[in-house]
Write an enzyme that holds these catalytic residues in place. Structure first.
Site, short mmCIF file in Angstrom:
data_model
loop_
_atom_site.label_atom_id
_atom_site.label_comp_id
_atom_site.label_asym_id
_atom_site.label_seq_id
_atom_site.Cartn_x
_atom_site.Cartn_y
_atom_site.Cartn_z
N HIS A 6 0.89 -1.21 0.11
CA HIS A 6 0.01 0.17 -0.05
C HIS A 6 1.00 1.25 0.17
CE1 HIS A 6 -2.89 3.12 1.40
NE2 HIS A 6 -1.94 3.55 2.24
N GLU A 11 -2.96 8.42 7.50
CA GLU A 11 -2.59 7.16 7.64
C GLU A 11 -1.32 6.82 8.67
OE1 GLU A 11 -2.07 5.78 3.68
OE2 GLU A 11 -4.04 6.06 2.94
#
Ligand code: ATP
Ligand code: MG
Length: 137
Positions: A115, A126
């Protein structure tokens, strides 16, 4: 300097290519400034991929992300968001360029090894989802 979040997904960890991925990052002059291994719960995976909650693949991808350990890494370099997404290759490994991580290792559009954040806003969300300020060096 820019920062981004990388995750080596459960398929990447399971295939034993953590070292290979880290080698590609380091040899591209991308600096690792935080790293750890963890296993997400389904709820944590849903929170991480909340932007995709209306998408048809949401349930499958969050099951997959909670299916085994992952390695979460904060990367730092100039333009690292774009730079790292180039190293990863397209979401669908069949469309990924030669020499990219997904082209070389992914087996499925969902099980695509890594990712990477897609914008500065998602990178800050994130990174703080997994790391506090003391863990970033
Ligand atoms: P990531 O966010 O994991 O770095 P990405 O930004 O290339 O990947 P997104 O569109 O954000 O792709 O999708 C998030 C993840 O959901 C993908 O990495 C993949 O695992 C899964 N996914 C995306 N599109 C599909 C699809 N059409 N079918 C199944 N899974 C999908
Ligand atoms: Mg994405």
């Amino acid at each position: 300097m820019e920062r981004t979040l990388s995750i080596i997904k459960p398929d990447g960890v399971g295939r034993g290519i953590i070292g290979e991925i880290i080698k590609r990052l380091e040899s591209s002059n991308i600096k690792i400034i935080a790293i750890k291994m963890l296993k997400m719960t389904k709820k944590q995976a849903q929170g991480f991929y909340a932007v995709h909650k209306e998408r048809p693949f949401f349930d499958n991808v969050t099951d997959f992300m909670a299916s085994g350990p992952v390695v979460v890494i904060v990367l730092e370099a100039e333009n690292v968001i774009t730079k790292y997404r180039k190293l990863m290759g397209a979401t669908n490994y069949k469309e990924a360029e030669e020499g990219t991580i997904r082209k070389d290792f992914a087996t499925d559009i969902e099980k695509n090894i890594v990712h990477g954040s897609d914008s500065q806003e998602s990178a800050s969300f994130e990174i703080s989802y997994f790391f506090n300020s003391f863990e970033i060096v």
